[in-house]
Design an enzyme around this catalytic site. Structure first.
Site, PDB file in Angstrom:
ATOM      1  N   TYR A   1       0.849  -1.198   0.000  1.00 32.65           N
ATOM      2  CA  TYR A   1       0.000   0.000   0.000  1.00 32.65           C
ATOM      3  C   TYR A   1       0.881   1.243   0.000  1.00 32.65           C
ATOM      4  O   TYR A   1       1.637   1.486   0.945  1.00 32.65           O
ATOM      5  CB  TYR A   1      -0.919  -0.042   1.220  1.00 32.65           C
TER       6      TYR A   1
ATOM      7  N   LYS B   1      -1.749  -1.340  -3.813  1.00 32.93           N
ATOM      8  CA  LYS B   1      -2.790  -0.328  -3.640  1.00 32.93           C
ATOM      9  C   LYS B   1      -2.160   1.038  -3.883  1.00 32.93           C
ATOM     10  O   LYS B   1      -1.283   1.481  -3.137  1.00 32.93           O
ATOM     11  CB  LYS B   1      -3.402  -0.397  -2.241  1.00 32.93           C
TER      12      LYS B   1
END
Length: 295
Positions: free
Chosen positions: A124, A152
């Site tokens: 992420y 992400k």
């Protein structure tokens, strides 16, 4: 997912489980508890695990991807191992924040967890929260690890996101939007979905937008994107998850209560949020009435 708290700031597990079931029924492809939107920064390690366990217990057939990131590699590893033991289907790991490691440190951090925990893991990248960007070369190198299954993307840099999608196209690797306003553009450059804040409020529309884009129906996807645009903007007038928890309260999905140092949405923003949510409800009602008339 949001983490609901009661008046004493304890986790409201009943509301949490009801919300997980609502989202599953709406057709989402996965649930992500204890991420940034779940106020993971103010939960104890035991609470992290309890939330993950409660969500897993509540749903029947939707993957649960636990947020287990930390700026301390040992801590991220411990949280990841405990989430795996609790039955999580995958992990979401924010990059280390505040201490700002170099790219070689990021590689070591993610590989340490991926080597030790045999679950699909999503890297992420959100530089606005961490102070450090995960560079494309680093992501591409991580994508070769069997347990690192996705990225992400919340950098706001569509060129970088497109480069990562391009360079990992031959890998079993998902590039996911981490910014609702960029979900449709991210899919257009090779992304495969989103980990969404707005889907807490409008899961059906978010799923429909992503599905249409993945099917190549960009006219429909763009129309839904524009329907949701005002909501995307209102959900980020203050730090996430402050606005989305207020929206949850307005819709009756959960309390707006935050743990300090986060505070409830400022009063001057609430009327605008209520108006956007009311407009979306009217549009939903109109579509339902039209469909009923067609029958």
């Amino acid at each position: 997912m949001c983490t609901p708290f009661d008046d004493a700031e304890r986790i409201d597990f009943e509301t949490l489980q009801t919300d997980a079931q609502r989202l599953e029924a709406a057709g989402v492809d996965g649930l992500v508890p204890v991420g940034s939107t779940g106020e993971s920064a103010t939960l104890t390690h035991d609470e992290h695990v309890q939330v993950v366990e409660a969500v897993i217990e509540a749903v029947d057939d939707v993957p649960v991807i636990a947020g287990t990131g930390s700026n301390n590699t040992r801590e991220a590893l411990e949280l990841s191992e405990r989430a795996a033991d609790a039955g999580a289907d995958g992990l979401l790991l924010i990059s280390p924040y505040y201490n700002k490691p170099e790219q070689r440190g990021l590689l070591e951090h993610y590989r340490t967890v991926a080597d030790a925990v045999d679950l699909p893991q999503i890297v992420y990248n959100v530089p606005s929260r961490t102070g450090r960007n995960i560079e494309p070369d680093t992501v591409v190198e991580l994508a070769s690890h069997d347990n690192i299954a996705g990225f992400k993307a919340a950098s706001g840099d569509l060129g970088q996101i497109g480069e990562i999608a391009e360079r990992t196209a031959d890998e079993a690797f998902a590039v996911l939007s981490g910014d609702d306003a960029l979900t449709l553009p991210t899919i257009s450059v090779g992304g495969t979905g989103t980990i969404s804040v707005a889907a807490n409020i409008e899961p059906e529309r978010t799923c429909a937008m992503v599905g249409a884009a993945l099917d190549g129906d960009y006219a429909r996807a763009r129309a839904i994107h524009h329907e949701l645009g005002p909501l995307f903007r209102e959900l980020f007038v203050e730090t996430n998850p402050i606005p989305v928890k207020e929206a949850m309260r307005i819709r009756g999905y959960g309390p707006a209560r935050m743990r300090s140092p986060l505070t409830r949405l400022a009063a001057e923003h609430r009327a605008d949020l209520e108006a956007v949510l009311a407009d979306l409800e009217r549009e939903t009602t109109g579509l339902a009435d039209a469909a009923e008339g067609d029958r």
